[in-house]
Design a protein around this motif. Structure first.
Motif, PDB file in Angstrom:
ATOM      1  N   LEU A 123       0.821  -1.206   0.000  1.00  0.00           N
ATOM      2  CA  LEU A 123       0.000   0.000   0.000  1.00  0.00           C
ATOM      3  C   LEU A 123       0.856   1.258   0.000  1.00  0.00           C
ATOM      4  O   LEU A 123       0.516   2.260  -0.635  1.00  0.00           O
ATOM      5  CB  LEU A 123      -0.917  -0.012   1.226  1.00  0.00           C
ATOM      6  CG  LEU A 123      -2.023   1.031   1.310  1.00  0.00           C
ATOM      7  CD1 LEU A 123      -2.862   1.065   0.041  1.00  0.00           C
ATOM      8  CD2 LEU A 123      -2.907   0.764   2.516  1.00  0.00           C
ATOM      9  N   SER A 127       0.680   3.832  -3.109  1.00  0.00           N
ATOM     10  CA  SER A 127       0.300   5.208  -2.785  1.00  0.00           C
ATOM     11  C   SER A 127       1.393   6.197  -3.166  1.00  0.00           C
ATOM     12  O   SER A 127       1.111   7.307  -3.636  1.00  0.00           O
ATOM     13  CB  SER A 127      -0.025   5.322  -1.294  1.00  0.00           C
ATOM     14  OG  SER A 127      -1.099   4.473  -0.945  1.00  0.00           O
ATOM     15  N   TRP A 135      -2.311   8.549   2.534  1.00  0.00           N
ATOM     16  CA  TRP A 135      -3.152   7.371   2.368  1.00  0.00           C
ATOM     17  C   TRP A 135      -3.680   6.819   3.688  1.00  0.00           C
ATOM     18  O   TRP A 135      -4.759   6.220   3.731  1.00  0.00           O
ATOM     19  CB  TRP A 135      -2.420   6.277   1.602  1.00  0.00           C
ATOM     20  CG  TRP A 135      -1.167   5.751   2.257  1.00  0.00           C
ATOM     21  CD1 TRP A 135       0.108   6.158   2.022  1.00  0.00           C
ATOM     22  CD2 TRP A 135      -1.080   4.710   3.242  1.00  0.00           C
ATOM     23  NE1 TRP A 135       0.989   5.445   2.808  1.00  0.00           N
ATOM     24  CE2 TRP A 135       0.284   4.554   3.556  1.00  0.00           C
ATOM     25  CE3 TRP A 135      -2.015   3.888   3.891  1.00  0.00           C
ATOM     26  CZ2 TRP A 135       0.745   3.611   4.491  1.00  0.00           C
ATOM     27  CZ3 TRP A 135      -1.571   2.963   4.823  1.00  0.00           C
ATOM     28  CH2 TRP A 135      -0.215   2.825   5.107  1.00  0.00           C
ATOM     29  N   TYR A 139      -7.349   6.606   2.485  1.00  0.00           N
ATOM     30  CA  TYR A 139      -7.603   5.332   1.801  1.00  0.00           C
ATOM     31  C   TYR A 139      -9.093   4.966   1.839  1.00  0.00           C
ATOM     32  O   TYR A 139      -9.737   5.021   2.888  1.00  0.00           O
ATOM     33  CB  TYR A 139      -6.787   4.199   2.431  1.00  0.00           C
ATOM     34  CG  TYR A 139      -6.919   2.895   1.673  1.00  0.00           C
ATOM     35  CD1 TYR A 139      -6.239   2.708   0.476  1.00  0.00           C
ATOM     36  CD2 TYR A 139      -7.752   1.877   2.136  1.00  0.00           C
ATOM     37  CE1 TYR A 139      -6.370   1.513  -0.239  1.00  0.00           C
ATOM     38  CE2 TYR A 139      -7.895   0.698   1.437  1.00  0.00           C
ATOM     39  CZ  TYR A 139      -7.201   0.523   0.248  1.00  0.00           C
ATOM     40  OH  TYR A 139      -7.335  -0.645  -0.468  1.00  0.00           O
ATOM     41  N   LEU A 179      -5.052  -5.184  -0.651  1.00  0.00           N
ATOM     42  CA  LEU A 179      -4.673  -3.846  -0.186  1.00  0.00           C
ATOM     43  C   LEU A 179      -5.596  -3.379   0.937  1.00  0.00           C
ATOM     44  O   LEU A 179      -5.145  -2.754   1.899  1.00  0.00           O
ATOM     45  CB  LEU A 179      -4.712  -2.843  -1.337  1.00  0.00           C
ATOM     46  CG  LEU A 179      -3.553  -2.880  -2.339  1.00  0.00           C
ATOM     47  CD1 LEU A 179      -3.733  -1.778  -3.376  1.00  0.00           C
ATOM     48  CD2 LEU A 179      -2.208  -2.733  -1.654  1.00  0.00           C
ATOM     49  N   TYR A 183      -4.375  -2.472   4.723  1.00  0.00           N
ATOM     50  CA  TYR A 183      -4.710  -1.202   5.369  1.00  0.00           C
ATOM     51  C   TYR A 183      -5.319  -1.444   6.751  1.00  0.00           C
ATOM     52  O   TYR A 183      -4.971  -0.769   7.728  1.00  0.00           O
ATOM     53  CB  TYR A 183      -5.697  -0.425   4.494  1.00  0.00           C
ATOM     54  CG  TYR A 183      -6.127   0.898   5.088  1.00  0.00           C
ATOM     55  CD1 TYR A 183      -5.285   2.002   5.063  1.00  0.00           C
ATOM     56  CD2 TYR A 183      -7.381   1.046   5.684  1.00  0.00           C
ATOM     57  CE1 TYR A 183      -5.675   3.218   5.613  1.00  0.00           C
ATOM     58  CE2 TYR A 183      -7.782   2.260   6.221  1.00  0.00           C
ATOM     59  CZ  TYR A 183      -6.916   3.341   6.191  1.00  0.00           C
ATOM     60  OH  TYR A 183      -7.307   4.547   6.740  1.00  0.00           O
TER      61      TYR A 183
END
Length: 249
Positions: A123, A127, A135, A139, A179, A183
């Protein structure tokens, strides 16, 4: 007036001394940056004088909030040191001062292991390629996905234990992208740990806990809550090992 907030900034020292025994992540006083009229005012702790001193002011090239800013980040204009970046209203009451200690926990994470862990985040790579350096806040996780909402509400309606926590992760992992899941784990680890220590401080000082109150509309703070519960189950142990354990869920 330069250095006008020095007295206010030093208000954090007594509460820090009272609570630093709670965790190794509170063992150090980090630089404090007051954002005022789009200017960064840097204060750092002088060990010889046992107090914070004004260092310098730096103009910002962006519009910054005048109230409610609570963040921790490395600042290029201060040697890349991770600093607590706040507005002066952070000293209005005990709860806001506890939030400053929350940001100190993030400084500890950055100093000890965060940059190394971050290098392995897909990620982070994606990003960075997009030029999205925010992010962690921006996100677009599918919080409104029907399955995600169902599993989260199911978890919060049951007793909190490791088995139900692991089951929640397995269910969500099966209905979101790689992803998305990365996160979730990152926020649980980073913000969840800081909230866990924050709540330990609140408990010690007899201040209300910072917990999730809205189970109808989820946002990234749901992961702060989940991470806090994870650390409650595992206690204040090695951060890297906790991150690895979360990845294995």
């Amino acid at each position: 007036m330069k250095g006008q907030f020095e007295k206010k900034v030093n208000m954090i020292i007594p509460i820090w001394k009272k609570t630093k025994h709670i965790s190794v992540s509170l063992s150090e006083l980090y630089p404090i940056v007051i954002v005022n009229n789009n200017i960064f005012e840097i204060y750092d702790f002088n060990f010889n004088l046992s107090k914070y001193e004004y260092i310098k002011s730096v103009d910002s090239n962006m519009q910054l909030p005048s109230r409610g800013l609570r963040a921790a980040m490395p600042l290029e204009f201060y040697g890349g040191k991770c600093c607590a970046v706040i507005n002066i209203d952070c000293f209005d009451d005990i709860e806001n001062q506890i939030l400053l200690l929350h940001e100190f926990v993030h400084c500890y994470q950055y100093k000890t292991c965060e940059p190394t862990l971050r290098k392995n985040l897909e990620l982070q790579k994606v990003s960075t390629e997009k030029g999205d350096m925010m992010w962690e806040i921006n996100y677009e996780f599918p919080y409104n996905n029907t399955d995600v909402t169902f599993y989260l509400k199911q978890y919060f309606s049951n007793l909190d234990n490791l088995e139900s926590f692991s089951e929640l992760h397995l269910n969500i992992k099966n209905c979101v992208s790689a992803l998305d899941y990365e996160y979730m784990i990152w926020q649980e680890w980073k913000e969840g740990y800081a909230r866990y220590i924050e709540n330990c401080i609140r408990n010690y000082l007899n201040v209300n806990q910072n917990t999730l109150s809205n189970f109808d509309n989820f946002d990234r703070t749901v992961f702060y809550e989940l991470g806090c519960r994870w650390f409650n189950l595992h206690n204040d142990i090695d951060l890297v090992e906790n991150y690895k354990a979360l990845l294995l869920l």
